[in-house]
Design an enzyme around this catalytic site. Structure first.
Site, PDB file in Angstrom:
ATOM      1  N   ARG A 132       9.036  25.776   7.613  1.00 65.58           N
ATOM      2  CA  ARG A 132      10.192  26.604   7.177  1.00 65.58           C
ATOM      3  C   ARG A 132       9.808  27.650   6.145  1.00 65.58           C
ATOM      4  NH1 ARG A 132      13.129  21.514   7.089  1.00 65.58           N
ATOM      5  NH2 ARG A 132      14.138  21.284   9.118  1.00 65.58           N
ATOM      6  N   LYS A 154       8.567  42.685   7.740  1.00 68.85           N
ATOM      7  CA  LYS A 154       8.945  42.497   9.146  1.00 68.85           C
ATOM      8  C   LYS A 154       7.812  41.752   9.849  1.00 68.85           C
ATOM      9  CE  LYS A 154      12.117  46.295  10.118  1.00 68.85           C
ATOM     10  NZ  LYS A 154      12.325  47.534  10.894  1.00 68.85           N
ATOM     11  N   GLU A 196       2.078  57.728  10.953  1.00 69.58           N
ATOM     12  CA  GLU A 196       3.023  57.033  10.058  1.00 69.58           C
ATOM     13  C   GLU A 196       2.930  57.594   8.638  1.00 69.58           C
ATOM     14  OE1 GLU A 196       5.303  54.873  11.112  1.00 69.58           O
ATOM     15  OE2 GLU A 196       4.530  53.879  12.914  1.00 69.58           O
ATOM     16  N   LYS A 238       7.606  53.607   1.251  1.00 68.59           N
ATOM     17  CA  LYS A 238       8.121  52.460   1.997  1.00 68.59           C
ATOM     18  C   LYS A 238       8.702  51.421   1.048  1.00 68.59           C
ATOM     19  CE  LYS A 238       7.815  49.368   5.712  1.00 68.59           C
ATOM     20  NZ  LYS A 238       7.283  49.015   7.003  1.00 68.59           N
ATOM     21  N   GLU A 248      17.377  46.165   6.672  1.00 69.45           N
ATOM     22  CA  GLU A 248      17.719  47.280   7.564  1.00 69.45           C
ATOM     23  C   GLU A 248      19.197  47.310   7.941  1.00 69.45           C
ATOM     24  OE1 GLU A 248      14.537  48.427  10.299  1.00 69.45           O
ATOM     25  OE2 GLU A 248      16.080  48.959  11.743  1.00 69.45           O
ATOM     26  N   ARG A 252      16.924  51.755   5.588  1.00 69.69           N
ATOM     27  CA  ARG A 252      15.596  51.406   6.119  1.00 69.69           C
ATOM     28  C   ARG A 252      15.385  51.978   7.520  1.00 69.69           C
ATOM     29  NH1 ARG A 252      12.134  45.774   5.562  1.00 69.69           N
ATOM     30  NH2 ARG A 252      10.402  46.463   6.858  1.00 69.69           N
ATOM     31  N   ASN A 256      12.425  54.656  11.043  1.00 69.19           N
ATOM     32  CA  ASN A 256      12.285  54.750  12.503  1.00 69.19           C
ATOM     33  C   ASN A 256      12.239  56.189  13.001  1.00 69.19           C
ATOM     34  OD1 ASN A 256      12.335  51.942  12.683  1.00 69.19           O
ATOM     35  ND2 ASN A 256      14.567  51.913  12.694  1.00 69.19           N
ATOM     36  N   HIS A 259      10.660  56.931  16.251  1.00 65.41           N
ATOM     37  CA  HIS A 259      10.400  55.663  16.935  1.00 65.41           C
ATOM     38  C   HIS A 259      11.271  55.459  18.168  1.00 65.41           C
ATOM     39  CE1 HIS A 259       7.994  54.861  13.439  1.00 65.41           C
ATOM     40  NE2 HIS A 259       7.719  53.635  13.817  1.00 65.41           N
ATOM     41  N   HIS A 263       9.511  54.997  21.488  1.00 65.58           N
ATOM     42  CA  HIS A 263       9.701  53.729  22.197  1.00 65.58           C
ATOM     43  C   HIS A 263       9.729  53.949  23.722  1.00 65.58           C
ATOM     44  CE1 HIS A 263      11.583  49.896  23.240  1.00 65.58           C
ATOM     45  NE2 HIS A 263      12.483  50.589  23.914  1.00 65.58           N
ATOM     46  N   HIS A 277       0.938  53.166  19.498  1.00 66.81           N
ATOM     47  CA  HIS A 277       2.225  53.265  18.802  1.00 66.81           C
ATOM     48  C   HIS A 277       2.301  54.557  17.973  1.00 66.81           C
ATOM     49  CE1 HIS A 277       5.842  52.065  16.677  1.00 66.81           C
ATOM     50  NE2 HIS A 277       5.212  52.217  15.519  1.00 66.81           N
TER      51      HIS A 277
HETATM   52  N1  GLY Z   1       8.165  49.899  10.425  1.00 67.91           N
HETATM   53  C1  GLY Z   1       9.503  50.109  10.041  1.00 67.91           C
HETATM   54  C2  GLY Z   1      10.006  49.146   9.015  1.00 67.91           C
HETATM   55  O1  GLY Z   1       9.233  48.377   8.470  1.00 67.91           O
HETATM   56  O2  GLY Z   1      11.166  49.117   8.751  1.00 67.91           O
END
Ligand code: GLY
Length: 370
Positions: A132, A154, A196, A238, A248, A252, A256, A259, A263, A277
């Site tokens: 956990r 993430k 990025e 970031k 998000e 946040r 994107n 993206h 995508h 990517h």
């Molecule tokens: N790569 C986008 C984020 O971490 O929100």
């Protein structure tokens, strides 16, 4: 941000991700994996770690990381996984969790994700669900991972139905970005990660975009100060966004930029490596700026300036720059609609009023996208 001197041969930079009890530092500098033991020791309740990496870094970089831990009296074991996106699946996760338990990993130990985005996402997700929640450290080895995926918590694996659909937010205990590891990164990977970096300038930092226009060549030539600065500014950007919106719910999503368009190109090639990517993101950002101008939101000269910079970095800025038999516009838009950021059937797009002035919108008509 403050300056510190963890490594005698270089000046490293420290960026703080301010998340209350989940706050952590990002250390940036050339040669920092040799200080990994010193940096991790204060985070451990007992001196035990397991390094998760792939075969790409399993040679000299792994030997150096291991030596740095051992020199600080930290016990470590290694789990080496096959490289590539296909490792982000349930079968590999199951094997990884079993191996981590077999290695005796407890909640207060640290799992070290040593690699690019795939290893960070996978080892981070294993850390999130094992017992956990076990602590973990990101030691990213690609530019993309150093400026984006290792920061912000993430973690995920892929589902047959899409990328990163099974995951968790799980913040690392620290991030150690050794910018010298980029010296041996293949050119194409470096360029893809650079997309990025450019993204942060385009979202909210016009000065940084100007700086990149002037310093791109030095950065690609391996200038340590230029690399450190680019990584630090990216991580600061970031960190600020993640601190404001960890899960998000709003701002946040600005990360994107490019993206949702990107995508479509990644998904249309089944993530098989034909389009990386970062390449898809570069093309997507160029498209987002062109759409912004087409909608009358952004000055007409801006998309060309963005495209010129991306192309100078060897990145695609037009669909024709990525040779492939692409689906037609209607089908590409359909694929965009399967993006996981769709809310109540509506796409959230990131558009811009100018360089450094991006915003979120759900008001773009399908006809305009087409
Ligand atoms: N790569 C986008 C984020 O971490 O929100």
């Amino acid at each position: 941000m403050s300056i510190s001197t963890h490594h005698p041969a270089d000046i490293s930079r420290l960026v703080r991700v301010a998340l209350g009890p989940r706050s952590y530092d990002i250390h940036i500098g050339a040669g920092l994996i040799d200080s990994a033991g010193t940096l991790m020791k204060p985070l451990l309740t007992r001196p035990k770690t397991v390094i998760v990496c792939d075969e790409v870094v399993a040679g000299l970089p792994l030997a150096r990381l291991r030596a740095a831990l051992v020199a600080s009296g930290i016990e470590t074991a290694e789990i080496i996984l096959p490289p590539g996106e296909q490792s982000k699946d349930f079968a590999t996760l199951e094997r990884l969790c079993d191996d981590l338990l077999a290695a005796g990993i407890e909640r207060n130990d640290l799992i070290i994700a040593f690699g690019g985005g795939v290893i960070g996402d996978l080892a981070g997700f294993a850390a999130a669900v094992l017992r956990r929640g076990v602590g973990f450290v990101q030691v990213p080895t690609t530019l993309l991972a150093q400026v984006d995926s290792s920061v912000g918590g993430k973690t995920a694996i892929n589902s047959k139905r899409g990328k990163n659909l099974i995951g968790a937010f799980h913040q690392p205990a620290t991030v150690i970005c050794d910018s010298a590891l980029l010296d041996t990164l293949p050119d194409r990977q470096l360029r893809a990660g650079y997309a990025e970096v450019v993204k942060y300038g385009l979202i909210s930092d016009r000065d940084f975009f100007d700086w990149l226009e002037t310093n791109r060549a030095a950065l690609f030539a391996g200038d340590p100060a230029a690399r450190r600065h680019a990584i630090a500014v990216s991580c600061e950007a970031k960190a600020a966004i993640v601190a404001a919106d960890e899960r998000e719910a709003g701002v946040r999503a600005l990360l994107n930029l490019g993206h949702t368009f990107g995508h479509a190109f990644e998904a249309a090639t089944q993530y098989d490596g034909r389009v990386l990517h970062g390449e898809a993101v570069a093309l997507g950002m160029a498209m987002a700026f062109r759409l912004s101008t087409a909608l009358g939101l952004c000055a007409t000269t801006v998309p060309e300036r963005v495209a010129t910079h991306l192309k100078a970095a060897g990145l695609p800025a037009h669909i024709r720059d990525l040779a492939n038999d692409w689906p037609d516009a209607g089908n590409l838009v359909k694929i965009m609609g399967q993006d996981k950021k769709v809310v109540a059937g509506r796409l959230t797009l990131v558009l811009a009023r100018g360089i450094g002035d991006a915003f979120l919108t759900r008001d773009v008509a399908e006809a305009d996208l087409l």
